[in-house]
Design a protein around this motif. Structure first.
Motif, PDB file in Angstrom:
ATOM      1  N   LEU A 160       1.915  -3.945   1.173  1.00 12.49           N
ATOM      2  CA  LEU A 160       0.638  -4.235   0.542  1.00 12.49           C
ATOM      3  C   LEU A 160       0.489  -3.417  -0.737  1.00 12.49           C
ATOM      4  O   LEU A 160       1.102  -2.356  -0.895  1.00 12.49           O
ATOM      5  CB  LEU A 160      -0.507  -3.893   1.496  1.00 12.49           C
ATOM      6  CG  LEU A 160      -0.564  -4.673   2.817  1.00 12.49           C
ATOM      7  CD1 LEU A 160      -1.676  -4.131   3.694  1.00 12.49           C
ATOM      8  CD2 LEU A 160      -0.755  -6.155   2.565  1.00 12.49           C
ATOM      9  N   ALA A 161      -0.317  -3.898  -1.643  1.00 12.02           N
ATOM     10  CA  ALA A 161      -0.610  -3.147  -2.857  1.00 12.02           C
ATOM     11  C   ALA A 161      -1.428  -1.908  -2.503  1.00 12.02           C
ATOM     12  O   ALA A 161      -2.190  -1.894  -1.532  1.00 12.02           O
ATOM     13  CB  ALA A 161      -1.388  -4.015  -3.838  1.00 12.02           C
ATOM     14  N   ASP A 163      -3.982  -0.677  -3.762  1.00 11.83           N
ATOM     15  CA  ASP A 163      -5.433  -0.851  -3.820  1.00 11.83           C
ATOM     16  C   ASP A 163      -5.942  -1.952  -2.893  1.00 11.83           C
ATOM     17  O   ASP A 163      -7.095  -2.382  -2.996  1.00 11.83           O
ATOM     18  CB  ASP A 163      -5.875  -1.146  -5.256  1.00 11.83           C
ATOM     19  CG  ASP A 163      -5.214  -2.402  -5.826  1.00 11.83           C
ATOM     20  OD1 ASP A 163      -4.326  -2.959  -5.152  1.00 11.83           O
ATOM     21  OD2 ASP A 163      -5.587  -2.813  -6.943  1.00 11.83           O
ATOM     22  N   ASP A 164      -5.110  -2.407  -1.980  1.00  9.51           N
ATOM     23  CA  ASP A 164      -5.521  -3.453  -1.052  1.00  9.51           C
ATOM     24  C   ASP A 164      -6.610  -2.907  -0.123  1.00  9.51           C
ATOM     25  O   ASP A 164      -6.419  -1.867   0.521  1.00  9.51           O
ATOM     26  CB  ASP A 164      -4.320  -3.928  -0.234  1.00  9.51           C
ATOM     27  CG  ASP A 164      -4.601  -5.220   0.529  1.00  9.51           C
ATOM     28  OD1 ASP A 164      -5.621  -5.282   1.236  1.00  9.51           O
ATOM     29  OD2 ASP A 164      -3.812  -6.162   0.415  1.00  9.51           O
TER      30      ASP A 164
END
Length: 363
Positions: A160-161, A163-164
């Motif tokens: 996941l990114a 900032d997710d």
């Protein structure tokens, strides 16, 4: 022993994302004659295990941005680590993703990457092309932009990114489920902070050894006495003098101290029974050993305080027989202690030192 390389990619693909202590991972290391999966004590490090013969490297880390892995957590003094990626060097002769090899021309890799919106990218170090992405994994071919040569293939988890929002929720859920630790008992603070005091006998002997034979390549200078002033200077808080007793430093000015948290009926135990901690000149902080006996065994393995806190290092150092003799002389009942066990025990039992030190800082 020579191992056929052709099945390696398929086998490590099945292991990607598994814990480092998963039986299948441990068995793979053993079958190939590799060193065991690493003990992970740092979040911001990639711990690698290389198979020089076959030309690939297994990379383990604790911070994996996926449900079931995030946030990082400790078990038994070390972080739970996962096989997060595998690098295949130009010497690797097996198949990649069943049909490719390390000789894939960049033009073909670029064409394969066109099926993905973010399939190709470039940095000053590499040009990368994602040629496969499925089942939470991706295969990336990397090329050197300086001479357009092939660099390596990376098999890695699709994470996941940073900032997710899902990561923040995972961290919140984990924090809510954490047990409340038992409160520490700290020394009573009198009107006057403790002053200098003599070294315990084992440290006095280590000080004498340092002046005669030296401590090998260990970056450590034992002071002539327990010195006051260092903790207050490090934290900006005179109260720190009640909790920390500095007895050594490293070449950069980092402090090595006893943390006074072991008590009997309200009275602090002797310094030799207190954990040893490190306060680095660049802000590094952490537990080194559970007591002075373990600290001597750690030094006997050739490992200094900075290496423990910054790298969790237990390998590649030169043993120090003279220090081992001191450990045996002063702590005969302790017996031999493996460096890895010393580090794991200290970071399990005194993982809260960094938080306590942060609470003391008043700069």
């Amino acid at each position: 022993m020579t191992h056929p390389p052709d099945d390696v990619f398929a086998r490590v693909s099945q292991l990607l994302g598994k814990r480092s202590d998963d039986p299948a991972v441990v068995a793979f290391h053993a079958a190939r004659g590799l060193k065991p999966p690493p003990i992970v004590t740092k979040l911001d490090m990639l711990y690698d295990v290389r198979d020089q013969e076959a030309g690939f490297t297994l990379n383990y880390q604790a911070e994996v941005l996926l449900p079931g892995c995030y946030p990082p957590r400790r078990e038994g003094g070390k972080y739970v680590a996962y096989l997060a990626s595998v690098d295949f060097r130009p010497s690797f002769t097996g198949r990649i993703a069943g049909e490719l090899d390390v000789g894939l021309p960049e033009a073909q890799a670029r064409t394969l990457a066109q099926q993905f919106e973010d399939g190709s990218w470039s940095t000053p170090m590499y040009r990368g092309h994602v040629v496969r992405r499925e089942a939470g994994q991706e295969v990336v071919f990397l090329y050197d932009p300086d001479d357009d040569s092939f660099a390596e293939v990376q098999l890695q988890l699709v994470q996941l990114a940073e900032d997710d929002p899902a990561l923040a929720q995972l961290a919140s859920d984990a924090k809510a489920s954490e047990p409340t630790p038992a409160p520490r008992q700290f020394p009573r603070r009198g009107r006057k902070a403790p002053g200098n005091e003599p070294l315990p006998a084992p440290l006095a002997a280590l000080f004498e050894l340092q002046g005669s034979d030296g401590l090998g390549e260990i970056d450590l200078e034992v002071l002539s006495e327990i010195e006051a002033g260092g903790p207050a200077a490090w934290t900006g808080n005179k109260a720190a003098e009640h909790e920390l007793r500095v007895f050594a430093q490293d070449g950069s000015g980092g402090l090595v101290a006893f943390w006074i948290v072991q008590h009997d009926d309200g009275a602090a135990r002797p310094l030799a029974d207190q954990p040893v901690v490190f306060l680095g000149s660049e802000g590094e902080r952490g537990a080194v050993a559970s007591d002075l006996a373990d600290f001597l065994h750690l030094l006997a393995a050739g490992i200094g305080p900075y290496e423990v806190v910054e790298y969790g290092s237990t390998e590649g150092e030169s043993p120090q027989p003279a220090i081992a003799a001191l450990a045996e002389q002063f702590f005969p009942a302790r017996g031999q202690r493996e460096a890895s066990a010393i580090i794991v025990d200290a970071q399990r039992d005194y993982a809260d030192f960094a938080d306590r030190l942060a609470a003391l800082v008043k700069h």
